[in-house]
Structures are given as C-alpha cells and as structure tokens.
Design an enzyme around this catalytic site. Structure first.
Site, PDB file in Angstrom:
ATOM      1  N   GLY A  66      56.028  31.897  36.074  1.00  0.00           N
ATOM      2  CA  GLY A  66      56.649  31.783  37.659  1.00  0.00           C
ATOM      3  C   GLY A  66      58.118  31.516  37.472  1.00  0.00           C
ATOM      4  O   GLY A  66      58.702  31.428  36.158  1.00  0.00           O
ATOM      5  N   CYS A  93      53.900  30.662  29.600  1.00  0.00           N
ATOM      6  CA  CYS A  93      55.330  30.541  30.267  1.00  0.00           C
ATOM      7  C   CYS A  93      55.525  29.502  30.944  1.00  0.00           C
ATOM      8  O   CYS A  93      55.192  28.270  30.794  1.00  0.00           O
ATOM      9  CB  CYS A  93      56.037  31.889  30.553  1.00  0.00           C
ATOM     10  SG  CYS A  93      57.774  31.673  30.576  1.00  0.00           S
ATOM     11  N   TYR A  94      55.892  29.606  32.364  1.00  0.00           N
ATOM     12  CA  TYR A  94      55.901  28.408  33.337  1.00  0.00           C
ATOM     13  C   TYR A  94      54.532  27.730  33.524  1.00  0.00           C
ATOM     14  O   TYR A  94      54.649  26.464  33.431  1.00  0.00           O
ATOM     15  CB  TYR A  94      56.427  29.019  34.612  1.00  0.00           C
ATOM     16  CG  TYR A  94      56.204  27.919  35.843  1.00  0.00           C
ATOM     17  CD1 TYR A  94      57.299  26.943  35.977  1.00  0.00           C
ATOM     18  CD2 TYR A  94      55.104  27.806  36.591  1.00  0.00           C
ATOM     19  CE1 TYR A  94      57.443  25.999  36.960  1.00  0.00           C
ATOM     20  CE2 TYR A  94      54.956  26.723  37.653  1.00  0.00           C
ATOM     21  CZ  TYR A  94      56.219  25.846  37.891  1.00  0.00           C
ATOM     22  OH  TYR A  94      56.003  24.897  38.802  1.00  0.00           O
ATOM     23  N   HIS A 180      54.804  35.565  26.419  1.00  0.00           N
ATOM     24  CA  HIS A 180      53.907  36.538  27.337  1.00  0.00           C
ATOM     25  C   HIS A 180      52.889  37.407  26.405  1.00  0.00           C
ATOM     26  O   HIS A 180      53.408  38.348  26.194  1.00  0.00           O
ATOM     27  CB  HIS A 180      54.687  37.251  28.283  1.00  0.00           C
ATOM     28  CG  HIS A 180      55.497  36.386  29.092  1.00  0.00           C
ATOM     29  ND1 HIS A 180      54.908  36.089  30.571  1.00  0.00           N
ATOM     30  CD2 HIS A 180      56.727  35.753  29.212  1.00  0.00           C
ATOM     31  CE1 HIS A 180      55.712  35.476  31.250  1.00  0.00           C
ATOM     32  NE2 HIS A 180      56.942  35.432  30.472  1.00  0.00           N
ATOM     33  N   GLU A 182      50.554  38.924  27.535  1.00  0.00           N
ATOM     34  CA  GLU A 182      50.050  39.962  28.503  1.00  0.00           C
ATOM     35  C   GLU A 182      50.814  41.286  28.478  1.00  0.00           C
ATOM     36  O   GLU A 182      50.616  42.369  28.719  1.00  0.00           O
ATOM     37  CB  GLU A 182      49.978  39.594  30.060  1.00  0.00           C
ATOM     38  CG  GLU A 182      51.235  39.215  30.731  1.00  0.00           C
ATOM     39  CD  GLU A 182      51.677  38.055  30.552  1.00  0.00           C
ATOM     40  OE1 GLU A 182      51.274  37.341  29.386  1.00  0.00           O
ATOM     41  OE2 GLU A 182      52.621  37.573  31.232  1.00  0.00           O
ATOM     42  N   SER A 234      41.157  60.000  53.878  1.00  0.00           N
ATOM     43  CA  SER A 234      42.516  60.574  53.775  1.00  0.00           C
ATOM     44  C   SER A 234      42.496  61.707  52.681  1.00  0.00           C
ATOM     45  O   SER A 234      43.675  62.303  52.526  1.00  0.00           O
ATOM     46  CB  SER A 234      43.625  59.324  53.292  1.00  0.00           C
ATOM     47  OG  SER A 234      43.344  59.244  52.025  1.00  0.00           O
ATOM     48  N   GLY A 236      43.026  60.881  49.450  1.00  0.00           N
ATOM     49  CA  GLY A 236      43.502  60.244  48.280  1.00  0.00           C
ATOM     50  C   GLY A 236      42.446  59.397  47.666  1.00  0.00           C
ATOM     51  O   GLY A 236      41.078  59.506  48.188  1.00  0.00           O
ATOM     52  N   VAL A 237      42.759  58.947  46.184  1.00  0.00           N
ATOM     53  CA  VAL A 237      41.727  58.587  45.410  1.00  0.00           C
ATOM     54  C   VAL A 237      40.911  57.446  46.095  1.00  0.00           C
ATOM     55  O   VAL A 237      39.732  57.469  45.934  1.00  0.00           O
ATOM     56  CB  VAL A 237      42.463  58.004  44.272  1.00  0.00           C
ATOM     57  CG1 VAL A 237      41.292  57.872  43.070  1.00  0.00           C
ATOM     58  CG2 VAL A 237      43.385  59.076  43.920  1.00  0.00           C
ATOM     59  N   ASP A 238      41.556  56.330  46.768  1.00  0.00           N
ATOM     60  CA  ASP A 238      40.867  55.254  47.068  1.00  0.00           C
ATOM     61  C   ASP A 238      39.903  55.571  48.252  1.00  0.00           C
ATOM     62  O   ASP A 238      38.722  55.310  48.111  1.00  0.00           O
ATOM     63  CB  ASP A 238      41.719  54.181  47.437  1.00  0.00           C
ATOM     64  CG  ASP A 238      42.835  53.713  46.434  1.00  0.00           C
ATOM     65  OD1 ASP A 238      42.715  54.215  45.376  1.00  0.00           O
ATOM     66  OD2 ASP A 238      43.950  53.262  46.958  1.00  0.00           O
ATOM     67  N   SER A 239      40.227  56.172  49.320  1.00  0.00           N
ATOM     68  CA  SER A 239      39.135  56.367  50.416  1.00  0.00           C
ATOM     69  C   SER A 239      38.036  57.279  49.753  1.00  0.00           C
ATOM     70  O   SER A 239      36.960  57.272  50.387  1.00  0.00           O
ATOM     71  CB  SER A 239      39.901  56.904  51.494  1.00  0.00           C
ATOM     72  OG  SER A 239      40.419  57.896  51.305  1.00  0.00           O
ATOM     73  N   SER A 240      38.303  58.297  48.984  1.00  0.00           N
ATOM     74  CA  SER A 240      37.626  59.169  48.579  1.00  0.00           C
ATOM     75  C   SER A 240      36.400  58.532  47.899  1.00  0.00           C
ATOM     76  O   SER A 240      35.241  58.916  47.847  1.00  0.00           O
ATOM     77  CB  SER A 240      38.282  60.324  47.871  1.00  0.00           C
ATOM     78  OG  SER A 240      39.423  61.012  48.532  1.00  0.00           O
ATOM     79  N   LYS A 377      43.624  50.349  40.272  1.00  0.00           N
ATOM     80  CA  LYS A 377      43.620  51.853  40.470  1.00  0.00           C
ATOM     81  C   LYS A 377      42.860  52.567  39.476  1.00  0.00           C
ATOM     82  O   LYS A 377      42.006  53.404  39.589  1.00  0.00           O
ATOM     83  CB  LYS A 377      44.994  52.238  40.339  1.00  0.00           C
ATOM     84  CG  LYS A 377      45.307  53.581  40.929  1.00  0.00           C
ATOM     85  CD  LYS A 377      45.158  53.612  42.669  1.00  0.00           C
ATOM     86  CE  LYS A 377      45.512  54.934  43.153  1.00  0.00           C
ATOM     87  NZ  LYS A 377      45.526  54.807  44.578  1.00  0.00           N
TER      88      LYS A 377
END
Ligand code: XMP
Length: 521
Positions: A66, A93-94, A180, A182, A234, A236-240, A377
C-alpha cells in the site's frame, strides 16, 4: 433494471484471498497465484468483513502492499482479529508492516534505510524460503521498515540496509516480507509464493481453464434454462468469448446483437459476422453507419464524440432488443480487471470509455450474466481458444468502443472514415508481412485534421496527414512508443501516400503515455 441479481458462477475449490490495501501490484499478485493454478480473489480491505472472510473458507490470505505508513491514521487498517482466524497470512511490503503493527511490533521510518529496486537478501531456513539459496535478489520499494518484530515472531531475512526483510510466526502461520515476491525482478518470487500457497496453506493446484469452461457451461445450462438471454457482441475478445460460452450452454436461447457503427477497421464487421455465423450463433447484425454519422455531423470535440457514440449505441441496441419480446437476462463480457477497477473507482476521468456496462440502467432485465467476471485477459483468451475461436480473434489487439471516431481528428465524415480504414489496413499489412505483429502491443493509423502541400508527378497535392502509432505496454496505463524498424515505416509511408489518394503525408508518433494517451482522442 428490475433487479441487479447476478447469475453466479462462483468457484468452490481452494481459494486465496488477496486483501487489497491499495498497492499498485494487487492484480499482479492475484495473477501470480493463478499461474500456480490456485484461484485468487481480490477484495478491497474496506469491502470485506472478518465474518465474510471466515464464511468464505479461504485457504490463505495475502495482504498487499500500500502507498501509506501504518502510523498514518488515514492509511488502511484491518481488524487485528484476522491474525487469529487460523488462516495462514502472507503480508507483502505495507502488508507485512501492517501485520507487525497489528501484532504489537514496531514500524519505523528512516530515510537512510529506504530501498528501491533490486536488492540482495539473505534468508534463513523457513517454510517460506524452501528451495532457494541463502542469498538472492529481490525487488524492494519502501521507506518504512519493521524495526521490532512482534512477540512470537522471528526475523527470517535481512538485507544490508533492512534489518527485517522477512519475519514469521511459524506456529500461527503468519509471514511477512518487506520485498515484492510478485514482481519478476524477485528471482525466487514464484518459489516463495508457491511455498506459501502449497507448503503453508496446503492448496491443491486445481484452477484450470478447461475445467472453468466446462463447469461454466454446465452451471449456465442449468441456471439459464428456459430463459431468453441477450448479449451485445462487439467483436472484441471478451464479448466474443462470453457469447460462445453461453451459446454452448443454452444454444438459440442466446441472441447476440452486433451493432456495426460503421467505425470499425476495414472489413472488420464482415469478419466478425463470418466467424460467428460458422458457430451457428443466433446473431443479428445492425448496420447503423448512417445513423451514427448523422449524429456525429459537425462534431469535433473528442468527449462529445465519445458520448454521442455511447448513447447512440444504447439506442440502437434498445430498438433492436424491443423487437425480441421478453428478455430475461442480459449477458456481458465483463472481466476481472473491470470488476476490480470499478470497485476502487475514484480516479480522475481522462476519457469516458464506452462499453456495454451502461446498458442495464436503461433496459429492463431480471438479471445479469457475466460468465468471465473472475478471469484475467489471458485466461479469457485461453477459454476462447478452447471454445474454438480463431487465433486472429483471440489475440486481436484492443480496439476502442468508439472505434475510428477517436482516431479521426476533427469532424467525422464518410470520406475520412474510408481514408483512415485504407491507411490503417496498409500499416497493419506491413507490420504483419515483416513478421513483427507481436513487437508492439497495439498499432494503428490516425487521420489528423491537418492538410499539407505535396507533389505527385508534376502536380501539386494538398492532402491529409496520417499519423502512425505503435506502442508497447504491459497494462495500457503507461506505454512506450515502439521502435519499429525504419524499413517497415518506410514501406507503410510509401504505400499509404501512393495507394490512398487524399493522404499526402505520413508521420510517426513518438510520444509515450504519459504524457500522451494511446489514442489521440
Ligand atoms: P488511452 O487512449 O486511454 O488508451 O491511453 C488505453 C487503451 O484503451 C483503449 N481505449 C478504449 N477502449 N473503449 C474501449 O473499450 C474506449 O472508449 C477506449 N478508449 C481507449 C485504447 O485503444 C488503448 O488500448
């Protein structure tokens, strides 16, 4: 909207809670856990109660970093009882400082001990540091540090400057790291997270996209039985991916409406239609180019353009939906970063991004289905491939909702749309034929409002200036302009000025984000 009830698709196997204290790496932490095939869920610290945490049976908790100092009253804190739930916790970290502070330790701030960047740490024997050498490189970014560990804790790592780079209370399974894990610069970061998730929390690696797709299809087949579902496709990838997944679950009970506003890239509307016809999807394509161009006539202000397109999109969608009779469920391609971002949502509006998220407020549905709301994604892409979507669609670069409207500076006319579509196609063809598609994260042409004098043969020309833009980025929040090879730029420029009458000059945009944005408007 009659009800905001969501058709849930909740994951029931081992889960890790990423308790978000406002650090910049919250998504990355969840991403790293999921790469290890364990489901990670991010919850802002002020949105989840301790009772809820108990009910949800998390196998482990990660406190994120944070931007604050634990002694600042306004900085995020949490009920210290969380340390006594018996659930293993890793503070980063925080998050580690907060753990120390909550358990009665001391955190100090001293400029001389602040560290930023790659740092050597020295680790002791610990379940958290299994399978790693005593000395390794990690990523540090802190001013405050744990100056006194709480009772019951021991120091398990230090760096030259930082006396406590890691601490733990093995008995209570509480661990804190100042660095960190990650971030890829922490060489053994993945090992550390894996030690925590498997060794300490005892999770099973059961989060696989194949299971996800199968399970979602089964769940929706059951929960959407006999219901009429509508989705705005649309291309796009997501709606498809959302469309195909639901199509496999409920077949013709899903209707997809594809609003073609006439501002797509060249041939794109046809391409999207072809792909989905092959899947025998119940698809209605609305060619609304004239409607949109009429509304946009004379408009030059970028925000106004965006608003008009967003609103008109809803109107067209609404008009078409009305023809379908009673619709029970609205399906949307919302993905996990959208959910997390809108959960935090107090950042300044730079551009009003348009997406179908605004639809439910103006239309009446019983519920919303968001089959991808738990996925990142790249996980969505994986599901898309499994469902049989072609790679060209799955790996397609992002395309803004308002389409070419935000790449045509000044008034939008049919003639300008055509000029830009042709120039943009040439640029994309040249990048593909050079085999460098994956070099930039996004690339496109822009039609500026600037005309300049040129010469062709013996004649004077006075055409538009096109700008080419290619950017490289991880997250689209910041971006670098891509150093495309000169030869590729040269071929694109030469072809555009020769093959697109009306464009007589080509420039390359060498601005990063910030200060520029990716799109020009
Ligand atoms: P900016 O221009 O904001 O773009 O730096 C960052 C990324 O977002 C895309 N973009 C949009 N995507 N609706 C979208 O769905 C929009 O209105 C929109 N505006 C920008 C842009 O293409 C880039 O990938």
């Amino acid at each position: 909207m009659t009800s905001k009830e969501k058709q849930s698709n909740e994951y029931s196997a081992d889960r890790i809670l990423v308790l978000d204290f406002g650090g910049q790496y919250n998504l990355l932490i969840a991403r790293r856990v999921r790469e290890l095939h364990v489901y990670a869920e991010i919850q802002p610290y002020n949105k989840i109660s301790i009772e809820e945490i108990q009910q949800k049976n998390y196998r482990g908790i990660i406190f994120t970093g944070g931007p604050n100092s634990v002694y600042d009253e306004k900085s995020p804190h949490y009920d210290p009882e969380i340390l006594d739930l018996g659930i293993p916790i890793l503070g980063i970290c925080y998050g580690a400082q907060l753990m120390a502070w909550m358990a009665g330790g001391k955190v100090s701030s001293a400029e001389h001990s602040s560290e930023y960047g790659k740092t050597s740490i020295f680790t002791k024997t610990s379940a958290l540091f299994k399978n790693m050498p005593e000395e390794s490189i990690c990523w540090m970014s802190h001013t405050d540090y744990i100056s006194q560990v709480p009772e019951g804790f021991v120091i398990t790592s230090h760096s030259v400057k930082c006396p406590c780079a890691a601490m733990e209370n093995e008995e209570k399974r509480l661990y804190g790291v100042q660095f960190h894990p990650e971030v890829t610069h922490t060489v053994y970061g993945k090992t550390i997270l894996s030690n925590f998730i498997f060794g300490i929390c005892g999770c099973n690696a059961a989060w696989h996209m194949e299971d996800f797709a199968k399970r979602s299809i089964e769940t929706y087949r059951e929960s959407l039985k006999g219901k009429k579902v509508l989705l705005a496709l649309s291309g796009g990838v997501d709606s498809s991916v959302a469309a195909l997944l639901l199509h496999q679950a409920i077949g013709k009970d899903l209707t997809c409406i594809f609003v073609d506003h006439g501002l797509l890239r060249k041939n794109e509307g046809d391409l999207v239609e072809q792909i989905f016809r092959k899947f025998d999807l119940n698809l209605t394509r609305i060619n609304a180019k004239d409607r949109f161009l009429k509304k946009l006539k004379g408009i030059t202000d970028p925000e106004k353009k965006r608003k008009i397109i967003g609103e008109e999109f809803i109107r067209v969608f609404e008009d078409e939906a009305k023809k379908l009779g009673k619709i029970h469920v609205l399906a949307q391609g919302t993905i996990y970063p959208d959910v997390v971002e809108s959960g935090r949502g107090d950042s300044a509006v730079i551009k009003s991004h348009h997406n179908v998220g605004g639809l439910p407020d103006v239309m009446s549905f019983d519920s919303i289905a968001e089959p991808l709301r738990d996925l990142f994604k790249d996980e969505v892409r994986e599901v898309g491939l499994q469902l049989g979507l072609p790679e060209e669609l799955v790996y397609r670069q992002p395309f803004p909702g308002p389409g070419l409207a935000v790449r045509i500076i000044g008034e939008i006319t049919e003639e300008k749309v055509k000029l830009l579509q042709d120039a943009d196609l040439i640029f994309r063809e040249e990048i593909t034929s050079a085999g460098i598609d994956s070099m930039p994260s996004q690339y496109f042409a822009v039609l500026t409002d600037l005309r300049s004098v040129g010469v062709m043969g013996d004649a004077r020309t006075y055409g538009y200036t096109a700008a080419l833009r290619a950017i490289t980025t991880e997250d689209f929040m910041t971006a670098e302009w891509t150093r495309l090879p000169y030869e590729v730029l040269e071929r694109a420029s030469s072809r555009i000025t020769n093959e697109v009458p009306g464009i007589s000059r080509v420039v390359y945009d060498i601005t990063s984000k910030p200060p520029a944005t990716v799109e020009w408007e």
